[in-house]
Design a protein around this motif. Structure first.
Motif, short mmCIF file in Angstrom:
data_model
loop_
_atom_site.label_atom_id
_atom_site.label_comp_id
_atom_site.label_asym_id
_atom_site.label_seq_id
_atom_site.Cartn_x
_atom_site.Cartn_y
_atom_site.Cartn_z
N LEU A 160 0.93 -1.03 -0.06
CA LEU A 160 0.03 -0.03 0.02
C LEU A 160 0.94 1.21 -0.14
O LEU A 160 0.44 2.27 -0.52
CB LEU A 160 -0.89 0.02 1.41
N ALA A 161 2.07 1.19 0.59
CA ALA A 161 3.06 2.16 0.27
C ALA A 161 3.29 2.89 -1.03
O ALA A 161 3.77 3.85 -0.94
CB ALA A 161 4.19 2.06 1.35
N SER A 162 3.18 1.98 -1.91
CA SER A 162 3.51 2.08 -3.37
C SER A 162 2.73 3.17 -3.85
O SER A 162 2.66 3.63 -4.82
CB SER A 162 3.55 0.87 -4.28
N ILE A 163 1.33 3.25 -3.19
CA ILE A 163 0.41 3.90 -3.66
C ILE A 163 0.57 5.67 -3.61
O ILE A 163 0.76 6.38 -4.52
CB ILE A 163 -1.02 3.84 -3.24
N PRO A 164 1.00 6.00 -2.32
CA PRO A 164 1.54 7.46 -2.30
C PRO A 164 2.79 7.72 -2.88
O PRO A 164 2.88 8.90 -3.49
CB PRO A 164 1.62 7.56 -0.88
N VAL A 165 3.67 6.71 -3.19
CA VAL A 165 4.93 6.80 -3.91
C VAL A 165 4.60 7.24 -5.43
O VAL A 165 5.08 8.22 -6.08
CB VAL A 165 5.97 5.64 -3.79
N ALA A 166 3.52 6.21 -5.90
CA ALA A 166 2.98 6.64 -7.32
C ALA A 166 2.42 7.87 -7.45
O ALA A 166 2.71 8.74 -8.26
CB ALA A 166 2.24 5.49 -7.67
N ALA A 167 1.80 8.45 -6.44
CA ALA A 167 1.10 9.55 -6.63
C ALA A 167 2.17 10.69 -6.48
O ALA A 167 1.77 11.74 -7.47
CB ALA A 167 0.01 9.83 -5.25
N VAL A 168 3.26 10.74 -5.70
CA VAL A 168 4.08 11.78 -5.93
C VAL A 168 4.74 11.73 -7.14
O VAL A 168 5.15 12.84 -7.55
CB VAL A 168 5.25 11.51 -4.74
N GLU A 169 5.06 10.44 -7.65
CA GLU A 169 5.54 10.43 -9.24
C GLU A 169 4.80 11.09 -10.06
O GLU A 169 5.27 11.92 -11.06
CB GLU A 169 5.79 8.96 -9.36
#
Length: 407
Positions: free
Chosen positions: A69-78
């Motif tokens: 689930l931490a990949s979701i905010p990382v992708a949003a930042v990207e």
């Protein structure tokens, strides 16, 4: 056309590119990539270590789920960072939650393909991308600084030249890698067709229906003009011819009748050209290539037609492609000031590729509300895409790709 990506800015105007903001935007993209990548790596490593260590007592499942689930905010930042080098916004691919609370959030997100693509991207970013960002930055800036600081012997002047060359080329090096990184990011994080939502699919379907209804209405108007107005003009011409039999030659009335016949003949020609443009018989009888060649032969700007197709397109697609080319040529005549133009077309791997060029003054911009907007709308309905290169002073190139199959 105003560039939408750093790559376009570098390719369209390589010299003006140096004085634009794109090199700085690309530099900011890589610098923030290092920061975000390092932070994401720390979170991933911590979560994986904790999860694998506690997995034996089943408690580790929670940290592992947290890593996913931490990949979701990382992708949003990207996605937000990509706006530095790519102005086309990527929509959020995630759907609305199926309920409320943490359990509903976890259940919904783990069931989405977008979440797993974002996890794949986060792992690739942590393992390689931000390291490559750091390597490019070090090569462009740290290496020249190290060379300049280490120079003591005058005999080593070639290294100084090399360092200066690397530093001067750094805007292009940084932007090239930033563009490649952004393209890779879009491949992973852009929503797929099945994630766009039912509403967007309905918008696409309604646009197709609207264009089809326009085409059907155009055929109806052509038929009404041919069977109605054109026949009345023919009848009126015959009536004027009969009237001439009763009028003495050389009289004032005969001169007026001659002027009326000339005006009627001109109106008849204009109506015939209009009908031919609405629904050209040569398109139905002989296909797209012959129809484009026929239109080009009557075009006010000399046009070279080089279309090579393996056969006839489906009728609806053939009609849409014809009017797309027709509209592009009309834009050339109205806005470009060109002295010549060319229509080039080939079929490659289920893709119809068209290139329409002119030697006009350039400066065509799809964002300015020009005729290119109509072309873009028609292409969207055909699931096609286009690129425009039109620097000030020309020439202008319209590159169109349309998926299609020959029967």
């Amino acid at each position: 056309m105003r560039p939408r990506t750093a790559w376009q800015a570098m390719a369209q105007r390589p010299l003006r590119f140096l004085t634009s903001g794109w090199p700085w935007r690309s530099l900011g993209y890589l610098v923030t990539g290092v920061v975000v990548g390092a932070a994401a790596t720390a979170v991933l490593v911590t979560g994986l270590v904790a999860g694998l260590s506690l997995l034996i007592v089943l408690v580790g499942v929670a940290p592992l789920v947290g890593v996913v689930l931490a990949s979701i905010p990382v992708a949003a930042v990207e996605r937000r960072r990509m706006r530095l080098v790519d102005l086309d916004v990527m929509p959020n691919p995630h759907r609305a939650l199926d309920g409320v609370g943490l359990r509903a959030r976890v259940r919904t997100r783990l069931a989405e393909q977008a979440t797993w693509r974002e996890l794949s991207f986060t792992l690739i970013s942590a393992a390689a991308l931000w390291w490559l960002d750091l390597l490019v930055l070090a090569f462009c800036f740290a290496l020249p600084c190290f060379i300049f600081a280490a120079l003591e012997d005058p005999a080593t002047w070639p290294w100084a030249v090399f360092g200066a060359f690397v530093l001067l080329a750094s805007p292009y090096t940084v932007t090239s890698w930033a563009g490649a990184r952004a393209a890779l990011t879009r491949t992973f994080l852009a929503p797929r067709g099945d994630e766009l939502g039912e509403s967007l699919r309905e918008v696409q379907a309604s646009r197709v229906r609207l264009i089809d209804s326009f085409d059907a209405e155009r055929v109806r108007i052509e038929r009404d003009l041919h069977d109605g107005a054109q026949q009345r003009l023919v009848s009126l011409g015959m009536t004027l011819g009969v009237m001439r039999l009763d009028i003495p030659e050389g009289s004032a009335l005969a001169a007026q009748l001659t002027a009326a016949e000339e005006q009627l003949s001109a109106a008849h020609r204009e109506l015939r050209d209009l009908i031919r443009g609405l629904n050209p018989p040569v398109l139905a009888d002989h296909g797209l290539v012959a129809a484009v060649q026929d239109h080009a032969s009557r075009f006010p700007v000399p046009v070279t037609v080089d279309l090579q197709l393996p056969g006839r397109l489906p009728r609806q697609l053939e009609t849409n492609v014809y009017y797309l080319i027709n509209e592009a040529m009309t834009n050339i005549a109205r806005h470009s000031g060109a002295r010549s133009a060319k229509v080039h077309g080939r079929y490659h791997s289920d893709l119809l590729v068209l290139e329409i060029t002119d030697d006009g003054h350039g400066g065509a911009d799809p964002d300015s509300g020009s005729g290119l907007t109509g072309l873009a709308d028609r292409l969207t309905a055909l699931e096609g895409r286009m690129r425009v290169s039109s620097p000030a002073g020309g020439p202008t190139l319209l590159h169109v790709e349309i998926p299609c199959h020959f029967g």
